[in-house]
Design an enzyme around this catalytic site. Structure first.
Site, PDB file in Angstrom:
ATOM      1  N   GLU A 300       0.715  -1.360   0.195  1.00 51.56           N
ATOM      2  CA  GLU A 300      -0.094   0.013  -0.025  1.00 51.56           C
ATOM      3  C   GLU A 300       0.641   1.235   0.091  1.00 51.56           C
ATOM      4  O   GLU A 300       1.473   1.651   1.073  1.00 51.56           O
ATOM      5  CB  GLU A 300      -1.014  -0.093   1.215  1.00 51.56           C
ATOM      6  CG  GLU A 300      -2.140  -1.275   1.032  1.00 51.56           C
ATOM      7  CD  GLU A 300      -2.821  -1.145   2.513  1.00 51.56           C
ATOM      8  OE1 GLU A 300      -4.133  -0.610   1.819  1.00 51.56           O
ATOM      9  OE2 GLU A 300      -2.563  -1.885   3.306  1.00 51.56           O
ATOM     10  N   LYS A 303       0.539   4.817   1.797  1.00 52.33           N
ATOM     11  CA  LYS A 303       0.598   4.951   3.313  1.00 52.33           C
ATOM     12  C   LYS A 303       1.996   5.578   3.751  1.00 52.33           C
ATOM     13  O   LYS A 303       2.895   5.374   3.013  1.00 52.33           O
ATOM     14  CB  LYS A 303       0.576   3.570   4.065  1.00 52.33           C
ATOM     15  CG  LYS A 303      -0.822   3.002   4.101  1.00 52.33           C
ATOM     16  CD  LYS A 303      -0.792   1.707   4.711  1.00 52.33           C
ATOM     17  CE  LYS A 303      -2.151   1.338   5.109  1.00 52.33           C
ATOM     18  NZ  LYS A 303      -2.133   0.061   5.910  1.00 52.33           N
ATOM     19  N   GLU A 308       5.105   1.215   6.272  1.00 52.19           N
ATOM     20  CA  GLU A 308       3.714   0.936   6.120  1.00 52.19           C
ATOM     21  C   GLU A 308       3.550   0.368   4.722  1.00 52.19           C
ATOM     22  O   GLU A 308       2.321  -0.128   4.560  1.00 52.19           O
ATOM     23  CB  GLU A 308       2.916   2.104   6.674  1.00 52.19           C
ATOM     24  CG  GLU A 308       3.015   2.312   8.040  1.00 52.19           C
ATOM     25  CD  GLU A 308       2.298   1.220   8.990  1.00 52.19           C
ATOM     26  OE1 GLU A 308       1.291   0.754   8.494  1.00 52.19           O
ATOM     27  OE2 GLU A 308       2.770   1.107  10.102  1.00 52.19           O
TER      28      GLU A 308
END
Length: 327
Positions: A300, A303, A308
Site C-alpha cells: 500500500e 501509506k 507501512e
C-alpha cells in the site's frame, strides 16, 4: 440434531484457516472482482475488509470467502449516538448482502484510550450488536473490535501479562461486552515490531526459526515471539475478567522493505511459518488452532511512513511477491 452437531464441528475445525487483510491504499491495484478471484485461486478462505467497500462486497456475493467487515473509527460517534444509524449501517452493508458470508463486524480498529473516539467505541459496538440481532443475524455474525498489543503493560514472561492501567477504562467494558456475547477479541499482533524495537530480541525467535526453547516460563517453553505475545494477551485478559475470551489474530505479517531486517526472504519465512504454526496453538493453549489474518494482500504505497508500504503478499499484477502456500 446431528446436522447441527456436524455444522458446529466443521465451524470449529476451520479455526486455523488463514485469512488475508485486503487493504486498498495502493496504486494500480486490481479490480475488486479480480482480487476476489485471486483469493479463490490461491485458496484463501477468509478476508478482512477495513470498511464496507460496496464494489468489494458485490464481488464477494455467492463466494465461500468468510468476511471480517470493519466499521471505521471516524464513524464511531455517529453509530454510538443513534440506534437508527446503526440499523441503517447494518441494512446497507450486511443485510443487503445476504449471500456474503459475514463472520465478524470489527467496530473500530486500534482505538486508543486518549482518542476522542474512545468514549464512543463500546456504545457503537452495542448498537451494531442490537442491529445485527434485530436483523436475525446474531447467531452467525459476532461483533467485536480490533486492538493492538500496546494494550499490554507487562508481557515478559507471558504468564506475567497484564493490561496497561491507563487502558483499563477503555478495555474493561469491551471485555465485559465480549464475554457476555461470547465474541472473540480481535488483536493485531506483530512480532516484527517487537523485534525491531528491542535490540535484545533474536531474529530467529521472531521468524519461527529458533530450533530450541528461547524463553522458559515455568513449565511452558517458548520457541517463537508470536506465541509469547499471544499468551501474554491471554494472561492479561484472565487477570481482567476475560479468561473465557478467544483471541483472533486480526493482523500479523512481516514487511519486505523499509526497516530493520526487512526483506523478501524474511517476509516469506515469517508468513510461511505463520500459516503452518497457527494450526497447532500456543504453549498456554496447545492444540487450539489460532484464527489468523495475514497483513496484507498488496503493498500500500499511499501509506506513511515507509515501513507501512511493504507488507503485501502479491504485486498489483496478482503475481506473488514470493512463493507462499495457503493450504
Amino acid at each position: 440434531m446431528l446436522t447441527l452437531a456436524l455444522l458446529a464441528a466443521s465451524f470449529d475445525t476451520t479455526g486455523a484457516q488463514i485469512g488475508v487483510c485486503y487493504g486498498m491504499l495502493g496504486s494500480n491495484l486490481p479490480s475488486r472482482p479480480d482480487v476476489v478471484a485471486l483469493y479463490n485461486q490461491r485458496n484463501i478462505r477468509r478476508m478482512r475488509l477495513y470498511d464496507p467497500d460496496q464494489p468489494a462486497l458485490q464481488a464477494l456475493r455467492g463466494t465461500n470467502i468468510e468476511l471480517v467487515l470493519g466499521l471505521l473509527n471516524r464513524y464511531l460517534q455517529r453509530i454510538a449516538s443513534s440506534q437508527a444509524e446503526a440499523d441503517t449501517w447494518v441494512q446497507n452493508n450486511v443485510k443487503n448482502y445476504g449471500n456474503v458470508k459475514f463472520r465478524y463486524i470489527a467496530v473500530g480498529n486500534e482505538v486508543q484510550p486518549s482518542s476522542q473516539n474512545a468514549q464512543f467505541l463500546v456504545p457503537a459496538m452495542r448498537n451494531i450488536q442490537t442491529a445485527i440481532s434485530n436483523a436475525g443475524l446474531g447467531a452467525q455474525i459476532k461483533v467485536s473490535t480490533a486492538v493492538d498489543t500496546r494494550i499490554l503493560g507487562e508481557s515478559f514472561p507471558p504468564s506475567k501479562g497484564t493490561l496497561k492501567p491507563d487502558y483499563r477504562r477503555l478495555l474493561d467494558p469491551i471485555i465485559e461486552f465480549l464475554v457476555n456475547k461470547k465474541s472473540p477479541l480481535l488483536v493485531n499482533l506483530y512480532p516484527y515490531f517487537s523485534y525491531a524495537n528491542n535490540p535484545q530480541e533474536r531474529l530467529d525467535y521472531a521468524l519461527f526459526t529458533a530450533n530450541s526453547v528461547v524463553v522458559q516460563d515455568g513449565p511452558l517453553g517458548y520457541r517463537n515471539l508470536f506465541d509469547a505475545i499471544l499468551d501474554a494477551v491471554y494472561s492479561a485478559l484472565e487477570k481482567a475478567g476475560g479468561g473465557s475470551l478467544e483471541v483472533v489474530v486480526s493482523e500479523s505479517g512481516w514487511p519486505s522493505a523499509g526497516g530493520k531486517e526487512t526483506s523478501i526472504v524474511n517476509a516469506r519465512i515469517y508468513n510461511s511459518n505463520l500459516i503452518q504454526h497457527v494450526k497447532q496453538g500456543t504453549p498456554k493453549k496447545p492444540g487450539k488452532p489460532i484464527e489468523t489474518y495475514i497483513f496484507a494482500m498488496f503493498d500500500e504505497d499511499q501509506k506513511t511512513p515507509e515501513i507501512e508500504k511493504h507488507w503485501g503478499l502479491f504485486f498489483p499484477n496478482r503475481q506473488p511477491k514470493y512463493p507462499i502456500n495457503f493450504n
